[in-house]
Design an enzyme around this catalytic site. Sequence first.
Site, short mmCIF file in Angstrom:
data_model
loop_
_atom_site.label_atom_id
_atom_site.label_comp_id
_atom_site.label_asym_id
_atom_site.label_seq_id
_atom_site.Cartn_x
_atom_site.Cartn_y
_atom_site.Cartn_z
N GLU A 64 -6.29 6.96 -0.97
CA GLU A 64 -6.22 5.75 -0.16
C GLU A 64 -6.87 4.57 -0.89
OE1 GLU A 64 -4.50 5.28 2.61
OE2 GLU A 64 -3.83 7.35 2.34
N HIS A 73 0.84 -1.20 0.00
CA HIS A 73 0.00 0.00 0.00
C HIS A 73 0.87 1.25 0.00
CE1 HIS A 73 -3.43 2.57 1.40
NE2 HIS A 73 -2.46 3.21 2.03
N GLU A 74 1.91 1.26 0.83
CA GLU A 74 2.79 2.44 0.91
C GLU A 74 3.61 2.60 -0.37
OE1 GLU A 74 2.10 4.39 3.13
OE2 GLU A 74 1.04 3.07 4.52
N HIS A 79 1.48 4.19 -2.93
CA HIS A 79 1.42 5.65 -2.76
C HIS A 79 2.56 6.33 -3.51
CE1 HIS A 79 -1.91 6.65 -0.22
NE2 HIS A 79 -1.53 5.91 0.80
#
EC number: 3.4.24.-
Length: 292
Positions: free
Chosen positions: A224, A144-145, A148
Site C-alpha cells: 500500500e 493508486h490502483e 498496484h
Amino acid sequence: MKRIALFLITNLAVMLVLSVVTSLLGVNRFLTQNGLDLGMLLAFAAVIGFGGSFISLLMSKPMAKWSTGARVIEQPSSSTEVWLVDTVARLAKRANLPMPEVAIYDGEPNAFATGASKSSSLVAVSTGLLQSMTREEVEAVLAHEVAHIANGDMVTLTLIQGVVNTFVIFISRVIGYLVDSFLRRNDSESSGPGIGYMVTSIVCEIVFGILASVVVAWFSRQREFRADAGAAGLMGSAVPMQNALRRLGNLHTEPLPQNMAASGIAGGKGGLMALFATHPPLEERIAALSGR
C-alpha cells in the site's frame, strides 16, 4: 474484523479443500507408508500451497465482479464514465501498462484493482467514491490502483501466500505424523496415517495459517505504501494522493466483500489487530507521502 477474517478464510478454505481431497485419494498414506518422506512431503506441500494461491489469483477478477456487482464499462454512457475510462487509459499509458478493464459498482467509497496479470487486470470504483471526492482525488485513487497493477502486487502477494502456505502444510503434516506416531506407539499392526494424523494436521493448518497471515498482512501493508508512492509519481505530485487519503478518513467507507479485503483503497487497524491489517492506518500513509 470481517475483512480480516475472510482474507484468512478464503485462502485457508481452498488449501483445506485440496488437503482433504488429497487425503481421500490416499496421498497421505503414500507419504507415510514407509515413514515420513520429507522430500516428497515438501513437494506435496508446495503443490497444495501454491495451487491454492494460484487458484485464488485466477478466480480473482471474476469473483471481484460477481461479489461487488461491478459493471465493466464497455461503451461509456455518461460523461463520468467517459472521464473514468479516459483517466485510467492515461494513467495506464504513463505506467506502460495494457489498458485495464474499468468498472463501476454501487457502494460506499472504495476502489480496487485485481486480475491474474498486468494484461488481464481490472480497476473498479464505487459510486460512493465518485460522489464523495473531487475529480483530482478520484484520479489519485485510480493512480493508486494502476500503481498496484504496475507493481505486480497481485502476483507477488500470491507468491508470498504460496510460500507461507507451503510451510504451513509441511510443518502441519510433520507435527501430525509425530502426534500420530506417539498415539500408536504400542500398535505394531497398523500402518499408514491414523485419525490422529488427519485431525492434528488440519488443526495445525488452521492455527499456523492464522499465524502465517501476519507475514502476508505485513507485505500487504508495504505494497500500500508503494502504491501510494506510485500514485504520486503518476500524478506528478504527492498532494492529490494525500488529499484523497484525508478525504477517505472523513468518510464512512464500506468494506469490500470479505474475500477481497486486501484489494480496497481503504482500511487500516490500530492496536494488536494491526498485525492482521492488510492496510496501514491512513495517517501513516499520509505521513509517508510527506517525505516524497
